[in-house]
Design an enzyme around this catalytic site. Structure first.
Site, PDB file in Angstrom:
ATOM      1  CD  GLU A 134      -2.767   1.182   2.508  1.00 41.91           C
ATOM      2  OE1 GLU A 134      -3.239   0.070   2.834  1.00 41.91           O
ATOM      3  OE2 GLU A 134      -3.022   2.240   3.116  1.00 41.91           O
ATOM      4  CD  GLU A 139      -3.401   7.385   5.331  1.00 42.74           C
ATOM      5  OE1 GLU A 139      -4.401   6.722   5.614  1.00 42.74           O
ATOM      6  OE2 GLU A 139      -2.245   7.100   5.728  1.00 42.74           O
TER       7      GLU A 139
END
Length: 252
Positions: A134, A139
């Protein structure tokens, strides 16, 4: 001469950066998503991945995904009982190995808000997570204003990953900003507004530390709450919009 030399270097670097071949670009013109590229992710992840594996509160709905005024808009809403939001991906449609990805976006903000720009390995259906790898390009968690998280999840480091960098930017909530990852067989470099913020290049690269030699696909979403977004949500902030101006992928 120093000034002229500096100007030349800046011009040269800028020219090289923008002379890469674009293999995909999306400017979200019109009023609908391109179904040949984008998939909706719907629901709450149940029964296989309830709360999408992070105890998130939102239910994803097509109604919370809009294309308007040249932007993709993911809206998180709360009706007094249920949180809804939007999530899309390019799985099986746009998958690539190595290259540079740019996303220009404006953050949603507030306690409990968690917008993200990220990538998953296309082998996830076969090998599962985190073996698939990932790549979290951006974020943001509203409970910690001004902070952008950049993270890699691997079999060697997942969940509370050690492969992470938190960048503080006082004006990150203001307007649109550019989030970029440059991915090669040797390293992944991350940028905010063209400033390098993190380089990931483990000394030993194997299936546990570097599951990044396979095609990946892109995800864009706006989560609410969860293990990372935080258990407390300020219900007075809704609706909140995560707006994406464009997505570009450059050839390696």
């Amino acid at each position: 001469m120093k000034i002229q030399g500096s100007i030349f270097v800046i011009f040269f670097i800028t020219f090289v950066a923008h002379s890469q071949e674009v293999i995909f670009e999306e400017h979200f013109n019109g009023d609908t998503l391109d179904a040949a590229v984008w998939n909706y992710e719907l629901g709450d992840g149940c029964p296989d991945l309830c709360g999408w594996g992070n105890n998130e509160r939102q239910i994803y709905s097509k109604d919370n995904v809009a294309v308007k005024d040249g932007h993709l808009v993911l809206t998180a809403s709360f009706d007094g009982e249920t949180y809804t939001s939007g999530k899309i991906n390019t799985k099986d449609n746009l998958e690539f190995q190595y290259g540079t990805i740019e996303v220009r976006a404006k953050l949603a903000v507030g306690k409990g808000i968690w917008p993200a720009i990220w990538m998953l390995g296309s082998t996830i259906s076969e090998v599962g997570w985190p073996k698939s790898g990932e790549i979290d390009i951006m974020e943001y968690v509203g409970k910690n204003p001004h902070e952008i998280h950049t993270t890699l999840h691997t079999p060697d480091s997942h969940g509370q990953s050690k492969n992470t960098k938190i960048t503080t930017a006082a004006n990150i909530e203001d307007g649109f900003h550019l989030y970029k990852a440059h991915w090669t067989k040797d390293f992944i470099k991350f940028y905010i507004d063209d400033a390098l913020v993190y380089t990931f290049s483990p000394e030993i690269k194997n299936k546990d530390t570097w599951p990044f030699d396979n095609p990946f696909y892109l995800l864009l979403n706006l989560a609410v709450g969860g293990n990372f977004g935080g258990p407390e949500v300020d219900d007075t902030i809704f609706p909140q919009e995560f707006s994406i101006d464009y997505v570009k992928v450059y050839k390696p």
